[in-house]
Motif scaffolding. Structure first.
Motif, PDB file in Angstrom:
ATOM      1  N   ALA B  44      37.981  39.713   7.069  1.00  7.74           N
ATOM      2  CA  ALA B  44      37.334  39.400   8.346  1.00  7.74           C
ATOM      3  C   ALA B  44      38.328  39.658   9.461  1.00  7.74           C
ATOM      4  O   ALA B  44      39.533  39.414   9.310  1.00  7.74           O
ATOM      5  CB  ALA B  44      36.879  37.946   8.351  1.00  7.74           C
ATOM      6  N   ASP B 104      34.930  45.129   7.931  1.00  6.94           N
ATOM      7  CA  ASP B 104      34.618  44.439   9.192  1.00  6.94           C
ATOM      8  C   ASP B 104      35.001  45.341  10.353  1.00  6.94           C
ATOM      9  O   ASP B 104      35.769  46.305  10.191  1.00  6.94           O
ATOM     10  CB  ASP B 104      35.356  43.096   9.270  1.00  6.94           C
ATOM     11  CG  ASP B 104      34.640  42.113  10.200  1.00  6.94           C
ATOM     12  OD1 ASP B 104      33.590  42.479  10.764  1.00  6.94           O
ATOM     13  OD2 ASP B 104      35.130  40.980  10.370  1.00  6.94           O
ATOM     14  N   ASP B 173      34.650  34.504   7.017  1.00  6.09           N
ATOM     15  CA  ASP B 173      34.519  34.827   8.438  1.00  6.09           C
ATOM     16  C   ASP B 173      35.617  34.103   9.221  1.00  6.09           C
ATOM     17  O   ASP B 173      36.085  33.039   8.802  1.00  6.09           O
ATOM     18  CB  ASP B 173      33.137  34.406   8.956  1.00  6.09           C
ATOM     19  CG  ASP B 173      32.695  35.237  10.167  1.00  6.09           C
ATOM     20  OD1 ASP B 173      33.463  36.111  10.613  1.00  6.09           O
ATOM     21  OD2 ASP B 173      31.583  35.013  10.665  1.00  6.09           O
ATOM     22  N   THR B 229      28.665  33.344   7.529  1.00  9.64           N
ATOM     23  CA  THR B 229      28.939  33.975   8.828  1.00  9.64           C
ATOM     24  C   THR B 229      28.704  32.942   9.917  1.00  9.64           C
ATOM     25  O   THR B 229      27.797  32.112   9.776  1.00  9.64           O
ATOM     26  CB  THR B 229      27.927  35.118   9.070  1.00  9.64           C
ATOM     27  OG1 THR B 229      27.895  35.941   7.933  1.00  9.64           O
ATOM     28  CG2 THR B 229      28.292  35.942  10.275  1.00  9.64           C
ATOM     29  N   ASP B 280      26.490  39.779  10.935  1.00 13.07           N
ATOM     30  CA  ASP B 280      27.272  39.400  12.116  1.00 13.07           C
ATOM     31  C   ASP B 280      26.334  38.697  13.081  1.00 13.07           C
ATOM     32  O   ASP B 280      25.152  39.016  13.142  1.00 13.07           O
ATOM     33  CB  ASP B 280      27.825  40.630  12.850  1.00 13.07           C
ATOM     34  CG  ASP B 280      28.807  41.421  12.018  1.00 13.07           C
ATOM     35  OD1 ASP B 280      29.856  40.858  11.666  1.00 13.07           O
ATOM     36  OD2 ASP B 280      28.511  42.587  11.708  1.00 13.07           O
TER      37      ASP B 280
END
Lengths: 364, 370
Positions: B44, B104, B173, B229, B280
């Motif tokens: 992340a 990411d 995340d 997330t 996301d």
């Protein structure tokens, strides 16, 4: 007249360029150290100046498509000797892949990186390893003999009904994939949205497993290990599904078989319940009444219902206790403190959660 | 003459702002060291203030803060339109395109440079930076950095015979908000939530107990709920977290309710369809209103009005029937499918999209089109 002069200049320039670069300048594949990183070596003829911005390496694919206009590989140059330089890529060259090295006036180098021989990797175990698993099974573990590749794991798993029909994979396809540190064990979660009662996926699709049904998990041979080689053998396991498990493991009901003093026989806990194989390896420890942890080796029986502890030294007589981390879970994700999913309407008042559970015993 | 004074005043203000900005960077990075942070995986990415990039490393169970020194705010926010991004990255790294994954993407809010976390199938992580035209590899072996460990104290964590940790927290995340780095993680053994809020700059010794976050289904069943997330944002002047659990729904809770060791329940505000997980979540302002945008594993980009989320006071009480398979706060599906990565870019949005012809495209979208 002017044109003739220009042609003459060009000829002189060409001659000049040829004499400067000469036949001695050469590009070659090199390796730093015995089994070090691969790089490209450039040996220039005497007196020729080196310009690092002209020393470029491309994948053959990129060179074929765009030649010098293509995207060159990122890397750094190192001076090896007075007229010798190395290009070391930021990302190591891939074994078996072809590359093109370029320096103006030097014969283009097309080279394939040699492939080393590695022993093949195998699937060595899948847990749980019982024939029958509970309907609300939460996790499975795959064990490998060597580190595996990462990122494509779920593509190499296949799930079939007992009749051989292909079913959707019941596992949550997580990113990041849940590997252990050296990537020899992968944890799989059966989709918690389907396991948890009353969530929409559970309402619409039901749980991923159905009591009374049979399922087959296939691990295919195309799964690559860290070296990029396919695994040695595919693995196929069959499960029957039994009833739901909605009970917490209760250490107070476990049976303790204690060895006698002076020997090195194992201390055995019979749990009467199938517990999580991975957590059983390290959530139970043995301590003397003087708060000294007893060193030893843990073994879990084939059915995952017994925990065996072999001490490194013979047992001394005295008082001991077993310390059990409350994080220990059964196959359905119920731990010592709480159930995986709690029905608030029927659940009785819970005891205060405690970090550890203790079982005292005496060696005589 | 008047113009001259104005110019002096302007130059002075610019200089002051510059000094202030420099001081801010120095305060944040005064404990940073230059060297190799030993990053083994990048799961992340998130930007903090002053060009500081947070890198979540699941393999090492830590987060590394890197001072990218990429703080040039002069760059014009243009349009990005780059095709076959994956093939360009493969050519830059000299690797097979099928061996690489874009894990990411984060846009530096100062320079608008785009950062990609790349993973080779053998596990090697790489960080790539692009301005939308040319690409470069960000070396990670000599950077100004600081890091924070996410594992439990060593004594509590079991090791195998080779001294490797058995339990690991896989970072899923990271996000920065108001002096704090927030990290969600999944355990490779227990099914539990590990949501941490860590003050930044990192201290050598600090407490960051994991928070217990529960998911209540229809007010009746309750389970631990690991967060996959999330995004911190301000709602009515109060810091909130909007998150997606591993079991799909969108949940909301105020930061003030999230305390170490306490039993925090997320308020489910939307179910987003079966077999679908947000990848996301970003927050945009448009015409005086604010919206969440979410790209998903198996649905188009969704747009949800923050006002509706704020006004939604109930838990979802009844299981949802019918084909829509969604409930709670309403959303609009935007005409962007297969969006793998998404981040804010200026006041618009940058998307990485797998097109129907198989190409991987990176492009900006003006907010008027969202």
């Amino acid at each position: 007249m002017r044109n003739t002069f220009l042609i003459l200049c060009c000829c002189f320039q060409l001659v000049d360029l040829c004499s400067a670069v000469g036949q001695d300048s050469v590009l070659s594949l090199m390796q730093k150290g015995d089994k070090g990183k691969w790089g490209i070596q450039l040996d220039l003829q005497e007196k020729q100046t080196f310009d690092p911005s002209n020393f470029k390496v491309y994948t053959t694919k990129e060179w074929s498509a765009q030649h010098q206009a293509g995207q060159a590989i990122a890397g750094r140059t190192e001076q090896l000797s007075e007229q010798s330089w190395a290009f070391i890529p930021h990302f190591p060259f891939t074994e078996g892949m072809e590359y093109v090295a370029f320096y103006p006036g030097v014969k283009l180098l097309k080279v394939q990186i040699p492939k080393a021989d590695y022993p093949l990797t195998d699937v060595i175990a899948i847990y749980p390893n019982q024939d029958t698993i509970p309907e609300n099974l939460l996790k499975m573990y795959l064990y490998f003999s060597a580190p595996m590749s990462v990122g494509n794991s779920y593509k190499h798993l296949h799930w079939y009904s007992g009749k051989g029909d292909t079913l959707n994979l019941p596992f949550l396809q997580l990113e990041p994939e849940l590997w252990n540190e050296d990537r020899t064990r992968l944890t799989l979660w059966l989709d918690p949205g389907r396991v948890k009662r009353d969530l929409i996926p559970n309402q619409l699709l039901g749980g991923p497993l159905v009591n009374g049904e049979h399922y087959v998990l296939q691990v295919d041979q195309g799964w690559k290990d860290r070296q990029g080689n396919p695994i040695k053998n595919e693995m196929v396991v069959q499960f029957a599904v039994g009833r739901l498990d909605r009970n917490k493991p209760k250490p107070n009901s476990w049976k303790l078989l204690q060895p006698s003093a002076a020997g090195q026989n194992p201390l055995i806990l019979q749990m009467g319940d199938i517990l999580d194989y991975a957590l059983l390896q390290h959530t139970i420890t043995v301590w003397s009444s003087q708060e000294q942890q007893i060193a030893g080796r843990v073994q879990v029986n084939q059915e995952q219902t017994e925990w065996h502890f072999y001490p490194d030294l013979p047992w001394a007589s005295g008082d001991y206790y077993i310390k059990i981390d409350s994080k220990l879970e059964d196959l359905a994700g119920n731990n010592l403190n709480r159930l995986f999913d709690v029905d608030l309407q029927t659940q009785k008042q819970e005891n205060e959660p405690q970090a550890y559970h203790y079982l005292p015993f005496t060696i005589k | 003459m008047k113009n001259f004074y104005l110019l002096v005043l302007f130059v002075g203000l610019v200089a002051l702002t510059h000094v202030h900005a420099n001081n801010e960077v120095e305060d944040l990075t005064k404990d940073f060291i230059v060297g190799d942070p030993g990053i083994e995986s990048i799961n992340a990415l998130a930007f903090g203030p002053s060009g500081i990039l947070f890198v979540g490393d699941a393999q090492k169970a830590n987060v590394v803060a890197i001072d990218t020194k990429d703080t040039d705010t002069n760059a014009e926010v243009g349009n990005v339109n780059m095709n076959k991004v994956d093939e360009k990255i493969a050519a830059l790294l000299g690797a097979n395109v099928e061996d690489l994954q874009i894990i990411d993407m984060a846009v530096n809010p100062l320079s608008q440079n785009i950062y990609f976390a790349i993973r080779h199938s053998n596990g090697t992580p790489m960080l790539i930076k692009t301005d939308g035209e040319s690409m470069e590899v960000m070396p990670m072996d000599k950077v100004s950095h600081s890091k924070v460990e996410l594992s439990n104290p060593v004594a509590e964590d079991a090791k195998d015979r080779r001294g490797r940790a058995l339990r690991r927290w896989a970072v899923s995340d990271v996000a920065y908000h108001d002096g704090k780095l927030m990290v969600s993680g999944l355990s490779n053994e227990e099914f539990s939530s590990t949501f941490r809020s860590i003050p930044f700059p990192f201290k050598t010794k600090q407490m960051h107990a994991s928070l217990e976050i529960y998911h209540a289904a229809h007010g009746r069943y309750e389970t631990y709920a690991p967060i996959k997330t999330f995004m911190p944002f301000e709602l009515n002047g109060e810091a909130h977290i909007v998150a997606s659990y591993t079991c799909t729904p969108l949940v909301l809770f105020p930061m003030s309710e999230v305390k170490a060791g306490e039993h925090t329940k997320g308020r489910t505000v939307a179910e987003l369809g079966n077999r679908n997980t947000p990848l996301d979540i970003i927050h945009i302002e448009k015409d005086g209103a604010s919206f969440f945008l979410m790209n998903n594993t198996s649905r188009p980009v969704m747009k949800i009005a923050v006002d509706e989320v704020a006004a939604y006071k109930d838990y979802l009480t009844e299981p949802v029937k019918g084909n829509s398979m969604t409930a709670g706060v309403d959303y609009i599906s935007l005409p962007y499918v297969n969006v793998l990565q998404m981040d804010k870019y200026g006041d618009g949005v940058l998307m990485l999209q797998r097109r129907s012809n198989g190409d991987l495209a990176l492009f900006t979208t003006n907010k008027n089109r969202l």
